[in-house]
Design an enzyme around this catalytic site. Structure first.
Site, mmCIF file in Angstrom:
data_model
loop_
_atom_site.group_PDB
_atom_site.id
_atom_site.type_symbol
_atom_site.label_atom_id
_atom_site.label_comp_id
_atom_site.label_asym_id
_atom_site.label_seq_id
_atom_site.Cartn_x
_atom_site.Cartn_y
_atom_site.Cartn_z
ATOM 1 N N LYS A 183 0.820 -1.217 0.000
ATOM 2 C CA LYS A 183 0.000 0.000 0.000
ATOM 3 C C LYS A 183 0.849 1.259 0.000
ATOM 4 C CE LYS A 183 -4.480 -1.457 0.970
ATOM 5 N NZ LYS A 183 -5.266 -2.211 1.880
ATOM 6 N N LYS A 198 -5.190 -9.952 -6.787
ATOM 7 C CA LYS A 198 -6.442 -10.323 -6.112
ATOM 8 C C LYS A 198 -7.555 -9.317 -6.447
ATOM 9 C CE LYS A 198 -6.044 -7.938 -1.829
ATOM 10 N NZ LYS A 198 -6.498 -7.685 -0.542
ATOM 11 N N LYS A 251 -11.124 -3.936 -3.600
ATOM 12 C CA LYS A 251 -11.964 -2.735 -3.637
ATOM 13 C C LYS A 251 -11.208 -1.576 -4.261
ATOM 14 C CE LYS A 251 -14.331 -3.529 0.773
ATOM 15 N NZ LYS A 251 -13.405 -3.646 1.909
HETATM 16 P P1 AMP Z 1 -11.109 -5.844 2.739
HETATM 17 O O1 AMP Z 1 -11.846 -5.678 1.456
HETATM 18 O O2 AMP Z 1 -9.634 -5.708 2.543
HETATM 19 O O3 AMP Z 1 -11.643 -5.016 3.858
HETATM 20 O O4 AMP Z 1 -11.276 -7.360 3.178
HETATM 21 C C1 AMP Z 1 -12.346 -7.882 3.964
HETATM 22 C C2 AMP Z 1 -12.236 -9.395 4.046
HETATM 23 O O5 AMP Z 1 -12.360 -9.971 2.727
HETATM 24 C C3 AMP Z 1 -10.868 -9.886 4.571
HETATM 25 O O6 AMP Z 1 -11.078 -11.055 5.365
HETATM 26 C C4 AMP Z 1 -10.105 -10.225 3.328
HETATM 27 O O7 AMP Z 1 -9.110 -11.187 3.550
HETATM 28 C C5 AMP Z 1 -11.210 -10.765 2.426
HETATM 29 N N1 AMP Z 1 -10.879 -10.554 1.001
HETATM 30 C C6 AMP Z 1 -10.682 -9.360 0.391
HETATM 31 N N2 AMP Z 1 -10.402 -9.530 -0.921
HETATM 32 C C7 AMP Z 1 -10.410 -10.879 -1.127
HETATM 33 C C8 AMP Z 1 -10.185 -11.702 -2.278
HETATM 34 N N3 AMP Z 1 -9.905 -11.171 -3.464
HETATM 35 N N4 AMP Z 1 -10.267 -13.047 -2.137
HETATM 36 C C9 AMP Z 1 -10.556 -13.599 -0.925
HETATM 37 N N5 AMP Z 1 -10.791 -12.887 0.199
HETATM 38 C C10 AMP Z 1 -10.715 -11.541 0.112
#
Ligand code: AMP
Ligand code: TRP
Length: 337
Positions: free
Chosen positions: A115, A198, A201
């Site tokens: 990041k 991956k 968002k």
């Molecule tokens: P975040 O969007 O970073 O706030 O992630 C929220 C949850 O979703 C966390 O447990 C991440 O590990 C999971 N997560 C986010 N992106 C992915 C992805 N592309 N594949 C699997 N899990 C994800």
């Protein structure tokens, strides 16, 4: 049946909640909830501030994540759904833990490196301290299990290490050592535009991800445009090696249908990806429709969502206040009146 004592997890309200969040995280929370005594699901609005300061949309984004939790099957009567900023003990514990966190440990965090990019000198302190606040989110409840996607494993391990070093310094089992729970098959859902990145968002392209609020036409378009290679579908899973986009699309279908990838390969063996994409579009539309409809319904009633958040915060605060008192005492502070 496996039984978890107390689970905690969270999502940042920083943008569109997507299929990776659902398959990698929230869907598993809903399943684990059935086997858990206590569960807390947080919307980590304070973590959101480390990357985007979007005061105008923060309330709406926070409610959207709360709506997604409920629409994906988390029952607010059985789980505490709350905003991180409604429980002040998270940030208090974060400070105490930061006094135990060696810089060497934080310097190893790959998410910070990703990041912050090349310009580390300009990265904010919050982004650097992010994993310590995350450790506080977990430890303030003495959570035993933390269901997350693969990308968060390192952070949960840091929380575990911090818990261990705090316990051994004070010679007291204050915190249980939290364990990450990662569902192997859906640990990393990849971008629809680049199978080596991956789904996230923060990707600038909306076509890289399926949003939980996408309608049928949008899903159809995004899958039609999803990157694939020109080879036909192989007859077995081994044939997907070094074909990240193909593997990702088949992984998504498999996760939604519970059909294993080998079975899928033999069903579509030799066919071009276009025919498989039709089936994938259909299953995505059907699987996400009830979630989208429930989210839309909930979002039309923001007062009710806020009530869920307030009730969740009441439960979370009861537990957090009990634990923070114990922690202050261990640290040697004069008890408050
Ligand atoms: P975040 O969007 O970073 O706030 O992630 C929220 C949850 O979703 C966390 O447990 C991440 O590990 C999971 N997560 C986010 N992106 C992915 C992805 N592309 N594949 C699997 N899990 C994800
Ligand atoms: N860091 C997590 C993410 O990026 C979100 C998060 C914050 C979290 N605090 C947490 C996840 C505590 C699990 C437990 O997705």
């Amino acid at each position: 049946m496996k039984s978890y004592q107390r689970i905690l997890s969270g999502v940042r309200p920083t943008g569109h909640i997507h299929l990776g969040n659902y398959l990698g995280a929230i869907r598993n929370w809903a399943q684990m909830s059935l086997e858990t005594k206590e569960q807390l699901f947080c919307i980590v609005d304070q973590h959101a501030l480390t990357t985007v300061v979007d005061s105008e949309n923060l309330k709406e984004n926070t409610r959207t994540i709360a709506a997604a939790y409920i629409a994906c099957g988390i029952d607010p009567k059985k789980s505490a759904i709350f905003a991180q900023s409604h429980v002040s003990a998270h940030t208090e514990l974060s400070w105490y833990l930061s006094c135990f966190a060696p810089l060497g440990w934080l310097n190893r965090m790959t998410q910070f490196k990703d990041k912050a990019g090349k310009n580390k000198e300009n990265a904010n302190l919050g982004l650097y301290a992010y994993p310590v606040l995350m450790a506080a989110d977990i430890l303030i409840y003495k959570a035993t299990h933390v269901p997350v996607g693969e990308d968060q494993k390192q952070h949960v391990e840091l929380a575990r290490d911090l818990a261990g070093s705090f316990n051994s310094y004070y010679k007291k089992e204050i915190f249980p050592l939290p364990e990450p729970i990662i569902s192997k098959e859906t640990a990393r859902i990849m971008s629809l535009r680049d199978g080596t990145k991956k789904m996230s968002k923060s990707d600038v392209s909306d076509y890289s991800r399926i949003h939980l609020l996408d309608d049928a036409d949008t899903i159809t378009l995004k899958i039609r445009k999803a990157k694939t290679d020109s080879d036909p579908i192989p007859s077995s899973k081994e044939g997907l090696q070094n074909r990240p986009e193909a593997e990702n699309l088949m992984g998504i279908y498999s996760a939604l249908s519970a059909e294993n990838i080998d079975a899928l390969c033999s069903e579509y063996s030799g066919q071009p990806f276009s025919s498989f994409k039709n089936a994938l579009t259909e299953i995505l539309i059907e699987s996400l429709r009830p979630i989208r409809e429930k989210m839309q319904h909930l979002l039309q009633h923001p007062d009710e969502l806020d009530k869920v958040l307030y009730d969740g915060a009441d439960i979370a605060n009861l537990l957090a206040e009990k634990h923070i008192k114990e922690i202050r005492e261990v640290l040697g502070m004069i008890p408050r009146r």
